[in-house]
Design a protein around this motif. Structure first.
Motif, mmCIF file in Angstrom:
data_model
loop_
_atom_site.group_PDB
_atom_site.id
_atom_site.type_symbol
_atom_site.label_atom_id
_atom_site.label_comp_id
_atom_site.label_asym_id
_atom_site.label_seq_id
_atom_site.Cartn_x
_atom_site.Cartn_y
_atom_site.Cartn_z
ATOM 1 N N LYS A 32 0.824 -1.206 0.000
ATOM 2 C CA LYS A 32 0.000 0.000 0.000
ATOM 3 C C LYS A 32 0.857 1.254 0.000
ATOM 4 O O LYS A 32 0.570 2.213 -0.716
ATOM 5 N N GLN A 36 1.041 4.320 -2.701
ATOM 6 C CA GLN A 36 0.802 5.677 -2.233
ATOM 7 C C GLN A 36 1.963 6.593 -2.603
ATOM 8 O O GLN A 36 1.770 7.768 -2.902
ATOM 9 N N LYS A 685 -2.985 11.512 2.960
ATOM 10 C CA LYS A 685 -4.102 11.186 2.074
ATOM 11 C C LYS A 685 -4.104 12.121 0.878
ATOM 12 O O LYS A 685 -3.841 13.304 1.010
ATOM 13 N N LYS A 686 -4.450 11.571 -0.284
ATOM 14 C CA LYS A 686 -4.284 12.376 -1.484
ATOM 15 C C LYS A 686 -5.598 12.909 -2.070
ATOM 16 O O LYS A 686 -5.752 13.012 -3.269
ATOM 17 N N ARG A 730 -8.742 12.731 -6.470
ATOM 18 C CA ARG A 730 -8.084 11.693 -5.696
ATOM 19 C C ARG A 730 -6.886 11.240 -6.506
ATOM 20 O O ARG A 730 -7.027 10.654 -7.578
ATOM 21 N N GLN A 731 -5.710 11.525 -5.953
ATOM 22 C CA GLN A 731 -4.510 11.102 -6.674
ATOM 23 C C GLN A 731 -4.183 9.683 -6.245
ATOM 24 O O GLN A 731 -3.913 9.434 -5.073
ATOM 25 N N HIS A 732 -4.260 8.768 -7.153
ATOM 26 C CA HIS A 732 -3.996 7.376 -6.828
ATOM 27 C C HIS A 732 -3.381 6.717 -8.049
ATOM 28 O O HIS A 732 -3.807 6.982 -9.169
ATOM 29 N N GLN A 733 -2.396 5.865 -7.813
ATOM 30 C CA GLN A 733 -1.700 5.247 -8.937
ATOM 31 C C GLN A 733 -2.606 4.318 -9.743
ATOM 32 O O GLN A 733 -2.466 4.214 -10.943
ATOM 33 N N PRO A 736 -7.300 6.619 -9.913
ATOM 34 C CA PRO A 736 -7.472 8.060 -9.741
ATOM 35 C C PRO A 736 -8.913 8.438 -10.065
ATOM 36 O O PRO A 736 -9.598 7.719 -10.804
#
Ligand SMILES: [Zn+2]
Length: 772
Positions: A32, A36, A685-686, A730-733, A736
């Motif tokens: 995780k 992140q 948190k993004k 929401r920045q997520h690999q 998103p």
């Protein structure tokens, strides 16, 4: 493992770390955190690249011990003891274990037939004054381990070269390595990079190697069939004892590693002189795959993946004193381990006056071009935009940029400040005292503070409490000449942090006088011992990390204090304290209406970002023969971490271009705006919330041929649109997501629209479905 209970408490359990299980699932804390921090590599790992540890069967005195896993992914194992272990007693616990070595995603792994065997065995967790300390394996976040005596036997095909913690006890292997050393030396100097030979097949013959080492907090080993070997001897300058050094490197690293014996020697001798004698008999540097930095330190050994390894070798060897011998809790206090190591690393190069350049940076206009400065700007940037965190943070709480900026850049800068304040010999003696008192004993930051305070008989709360444990910063400012006392200047402390500061008095470029001013609150009057000066500067070399360096200058010529001299330069550049920066650069442009355009960029755009920024690009259109261009003026406010707002930007943008020439159609646009952003909560948190309010005012000028009047008439129309926009991101690999809600209004219409978009991963996270 024979475990000695050196605490005051009776222990009913032992906790073991089984860190290879970090690679057993794509939902482990390691997996995780990796996502992140922006890496998809482990999320895309296939089954054969996963790793784990299993086949446990704990026993003591021939009796089976019961155990249970304390976490979902079986990284933490609680083993019940048959008999409680009293203070001073010891117990021997055995267990078989089987490890599947993962691919190369972090520290432990395999890369072809090259193996990095680290954090690989069931390891008793730390039990200290805070009780049992257990934690999962992470890439961002290091370790905290018991000291122990190791006796390790490794059986493997006999053409593998092994580098390991400890002293090799197998004489046939020592001879074989010496032969390797002479064949390697015969091939030197290595020149071409492209002489990599295919990996030879593994031999059918097996060999067993034995390594022993006392008093180390871990045991790691690395093996590769194609290692070249260089052996050297280093004399420790403080203890006079001899250390055998090994460099082991594959052909791909041959050119860059051929000087490694000298680099190892210089590093060991440097840290021994500055901190204390190296207490072990060997040190080994190996090349190898690593996905957690350019090098990673273990007791007596480091693995380097950096192709330009000099700095990394120095850094990782330096860790021997902090990670291994002092053995700080690196997971909780990464700044102690990385900060001290990096401080000495930077100091080594300053003393050598031979700072290695960062490649690719030559083109930028850095006046003082070294790593210290570049690191400073990263820190200043984070502080300026209020995204910094206290230096003394837990590894897992830092954003990935702050793990670098606070731990590797700010901590060494603060330590350098202490060092400059106390001077070389005093600083070195207090560190020798700290080392002698605390080696092999796991000190914490409070122990370092106590050593400083008892050595200097001085309070260091301003350092450890204000600068290390909080986000407070230092800012001293000149407050003008003291009325009626021409030789006295008033200095004002803007932040209340009572930090000492250096003041220098200059006659042109010559220093006439200098002194350290002790920390104070409010205003302090300082006497300038000469009136033959041109300027007085507080903190001239930026040794004290201040939030504002602009107010550190007092000029003897009064007018210069009101209007700072302008520093006119081209290209972007770094803020020059004591001057007003103005950047001028040429600009080119083209559009259908204006044709080819030539002009300039006038800006104060600086590193780090400023609260007040402007840039104007006036352009002359050769076809339209009109002045065109764009401009922007903005003012930004950043808020502290505990407030909901993160930043507020007020500004005005302008644009002026020609749409068309025949008939002529031109426009001017003026757009005032407000943009604000909520602070992401919690910090790592993004989710980001943006709000934007703008009012676009366009005046169009159009030539129209009026049939009735039979002439060209210029008509001017003015439009305006007010707009409110909210964006959630929401920045997520892997997944998103963002949504944007817009509301527009003017005299003729009211309009609202929304847009939602995101991505869904499939096929082992390698492909994505983008939806909108
Ligand atoms: Zn390090």
């Amino acid at each position: 493992v024979t475990y000695h209970n050196r605490s005051q408490n009776t222990l009913k359990f032992l906790y073991f770390h089984l860190w290879p299980n970090a690679y057993s699932s794509k939902n482990t804390p390691f997996a995780k955190q990796k996502l992140q921090n922006g890496s998809k590599s482990f999320a895309q790992a296939n089954e054969s690249e996963m790793g784990q540890l299993d086949s446990l069967n704990f026993k003591a005195n021939g009796e089976k011990l019961y155990y249970q896993f304390e976490d979902e992914f079986q990284e933490i194992c609680k083993v019940a003891l048959e008999e409680p272990l009293k203070p001073g007693d010891s117990i021997t616990v055995t267990t078989p274990f089987r490890v599947e070595i993962p691919g190369n995603f972090s520290r432990m792994g395999r890369d072809g037939q090259s193996y990095q065997i680290t954090q690989w065995y069931p390891k008793v967790a730390m039990y200290d004054e805070n009780g049992w300390l257990t934690f999962p394996y992470l890439s961002q976040g290091e370790f905290y381990n018991n000291f122990g005596d190791y006796d390790v036997a490794i059986t493997l095909p006999d053409n593998y070269v092994v580098g390991a913690t400890g002293q090799l006890q197998t004489s046939s292997e020592i001879e074989w390595l010496q032969q390797k050393d002479s064949t390697t030396r015969q091939q030197m100097p290595f020149e071409a990079e492209d002489q990599t030979l295919p990996t030879p097949p593994s031999s059918d013959q097996m060999k067993t190697l034995r390594y022993t080492q006392q008093n180390v907090p871990d045991f790691a080993w690395f093996t590769d069939k194609s290692y070249n070997v260089l052996i050297d001897t280093v004399q420790d300058p403080r203890s006079d004892s001899f250390i055998t050094s090994y460099s082991m490197f594959s052909d791909a690293y041959a050119t860059s590693f051929q000087n490694s014996p000298q680099e190892i020697r210089q590093a060991i001798q440097y840290f021994s002189r500055k901190v204390g004698a190296y207490p072990y008999e060997t040190y080994t540097v190996v090349s190898g795959a690593l996905k957690a930095g350019g090098g990673m330190e273990y007791p007596n050994i480091t693995v380097i993946s950096d192709k330009n390894p000099e700095v990394t070798i120095l850094h990782e060897i330096g860790h021997s004193w902090f990670q291994c011998i002092l053995a700080f809790n690196e997971r909780k206090y990464p700044w102690l381990d990385e900060g001290l190591t990096s401080f000495y690393q930077n100091r080594y190069y300053r003393e050598k006056q031979d700072e290695p350049m960062l490649s690719g940076m030559e083109v930028l206009d850095f006046d003082l071009f070294n790593m210290d400065d570049i690191f400073d700007y990263v820190v200043q940037h984070q502080e300026q935009v209020a995204l910094d965190q206290p230096v003394q943070g837990h590894s897992t709480q830092f954003t990935s940029i702050n793990y670098f900026a606070m731990v590797y850049a700010k901590a060494p800068k603060l330590l350098r400040y202490l060092y400059e304040y106390k001077g070389t010999s005093e600083f070195d003696s207090v560190m020798h005292r700290f080392y002698d008192q605390w080696k092999f004993r796991h000190p914490g930051p409070e122990d370092l503070q106590k050593t400083f305070e008892s050595y200097f008989k001085e309070d260091f709360d301003w350092f450890f409490d204000d600068l290390i444990q909080s986000r407070k910063s230092v800012d001293y400012a000149f407050d003008g000449q003291v009325k009626g006392a021409g030789d006295q200047l008033a200095i004002y402390n803007n932040t209340g942090v009572r930090a000492p500061v250096l003041m220098k008095v200059y006659k042109d470029t010559t220093v006439k006088h200098q002194q350290w001013i002790h920390g104070f609150e409010g205003t302090k009057k300082v006497t300038i011992p000469t009136d033959d000066y041109t300027k007085v500067v507080i903190n001239p070399r930026k040794i004290v990390p201040e939030s504002n360096y602009k107010n550190n200058y007092h000029y003897a010529t009064g007018i210069k204090n009101v209007i700072k001299p302008i520093d006119l330069r081209s290209f972007i550049g770094i803020d020059q304290p004591g001057k007003n920066d103005l950047f001028l650069n040429p600009a080119l442009g083209f559009n259908k209406g204006d044709g080819f355009m030539l002009g300039g960029v006038v800006s104060n755009s600086l590193l780090p970002p400023q609260n007040l920024e402007y840039s104007f690009i006036p352009l002359y259109g050769f076809e339209s023969q009109r002045l065109a261009g764009i401009g922007k003026f903005s003012s930004s406010f950043y808020y502290q971490k505990d407030q909901a707002w993160h930043n507020l930007e007020l500004g005005i943008k302008g644009k002026r271009f020609t749409y068309d020439r025949d008939p002529l159609l031109t426009y001017n646009k003026i757009e005032p705006y407000i943009h604000f952003q909520l602070k992401p909560k919690p910090f790592r948190k993004k989710w980001k919330h943006h709000f934007k309010l703008r009012s676009a005012n366009v005046s169009r000028e159009q030539e129209e041929f009026k049939l009735f009047e039979k002439e060209l008439v210029k008509e001017k129309r003015v439009y305006h649109v007010n707009e409110f926009k909210y964006k959630l991101e929401r920045q997520h690999q892997l997944m998103p997501f963002s949504t944007e809600l817009t509301f527009q209004q003017n005299n003729y219409f009211v309009k609202t629209f929304a847009e939602v978009e995101g991505k869904l991963p499939f096929w082992n996270n390698e492909s994505f479905l983008k939806w909108r």
